[in-house]
Design an enzyme around this catalytic site. Sequence first.
Site, PDB file in Angstrom:
ATOM      1  N   LYS A 250      13.893 -21.628  -4.725  1.00 25.00           N
ATOM      2  CA  LYS A 250      14.771 -20.480  -4.454  1.00 25.00           C
ATOM      3  C   LYS A 250      14.321 -19.762  -3.174  1.00 25.00           C
ATOM      4  CE  LYS A 250      13.326 -16.870  -6.421  1.00 25.00           C
ATOM      5  NZ  LYS A 250      12.373 -15.811  -6.163  1.00 25.00           N
TER       6      LYS A 250
ATOM      7  N   LYS B 238       8.443 -11.412   2.726  1.00 22.61           N
ATOM      8  CA  LYS B 238       8.064 -12.282   1.607  1.00 22.61           C
ATOM      9  C   LYS B 238       8.646 -13.696   1.795  1.00 22.61           C
ATOM     10  CE  LYS B 238       6.814 -13.748  -2.420  1.00 22.61           C
ATOM     11  NZ  LYS B 238       5.458 -14.329  -2.507  1.00 22.61           N
TER      12      LYS B 238
ATOM     13  N   THR C 149      11.224 -11.388  -5.922  1.00 19.54           N
ATOM     14  CA  THR C 149      11.492 -12.001  -4.607  1.00 19.54           C
ATOM     15  C   THR C 149      12.981 -12.305  -4.506  1.00 19.54           C
ATOM     16  OG1 THR C 149       9.313 -13.038  -4.613  1.00 19.54           O
ATOM     17  CG2 THR C 149      10.919 -13.863  -3.017  1.00 19.54           C
TER      18      THR C 149
END
Length: 294
Positions: A238, A170, A95
């Site tokens: 994150k 995502k 990701t």
Amino acid sequence: MEVGFLGLGIMGKAMSMNLLRHGFKVTVWNRTLSKSHELVEHGASVAETPAEVVRKCKYTIAMLSDPSAALSVVFGKDGILEQICAGKSYVDMSTVDADTSSKISEAIKERGGYFLEAPVSGSKKPAEDGQLVILAAGEKALYEEVIPAFNVMGKKSFYLGQVGNGAKMKLVVNMIMGSMMNAFSEGLVLAGRSGLEPSVLLDVLDLGGIANPMFRLKGPTMIQGSHSPAFPLKHQQKDMRLALALGDETATSMPVAAAANEAFKKARSMGLGDLDFSAVYETVKALEEPSRNS
Ligand SMILES: NC(=O)C1=CN([C@@H]2O[C@H](COP(=O)(O)OP(=O)(O)OC[C@H]3O[C@@H](n4cnc5c(N)ncnc54)[C@H](OP(=O)(O)O)[C@@H]3O)[C@@H](O)[C@H]2O)C=CC1
Ligand SMILES: O=CC(=O)O
């Protein structure tokens, strides 16, 4: 089919194990070598560097922690770029943000290689069960070639067009998930403080219109104060950070996500980054702790 696999963390280990179980020949590499031992016991070969994996395999898959790890494995010493060439392909399932993915894509294409980004939705258990949702974008022909591997790792693959679209999809999904986890944590704390039984709240939620697998799976362990990592909190933070940056780029106001990000940052500052992202519940509990005099 022979594939290389870089990054044997929570997700990479489960995904490469599935490939092995389904008859793929797999060559693995991990920065910390000891994490490859179990894979070797199940038939994997080990390479000493990412470049060696690419030299050996036509297809190399990566599942790394964040943009800085993804970039260093490609551009660093003994990295992907040292061996990628015409006929070789790289599939990054980490990701990351669209910029990181585009930088990697450009560099690989310049050397004649093929690139696909393919981040996944679904955590440790779906990875172990081959039930991930794969969000691919980039070289369409490569997408079609690696479908046999995606079918082993996931239950559904989406092809989303140009590089960056997989990363963006995502981040949107995880922005929603991180915000939901914070609302859920606040609800559990509010129920407890109001003299209600949090486990009964879970039953009520599960029967209504906002029932979902995340509340069902994480709720009982959260109440017990157990946050064994499936999706590490540091990675969720994150993802919030990268999603908020996408919000900056697109002038999208996201006050709920911004507040959730603050809670995850607070959790990291409390040393909870390596626990599951459900540990943000502990932060909400600490913030909401009434003072003795109130
Ligand atoms: N866990 C989950 O539920 C999910 C995670 N993801 C995403 O998948 C990715 C991997 O997650 P997960 O497996 O949980 O994470 P882990 O923290 O368990 O694993 C991270 C992996 O990245 C490697 N790594 C970190 N920094 C570097 C570096 N500088 N150079 C080389 N390798 C590096 C680690 O190597 P080492 O072992 O040496 O530290 C390890 O193999 C992340 O992007 C995450 O956001 C996506 C969906 C679900
Ligand atoms: O990225 C995490 C997930 O559960 O999906």
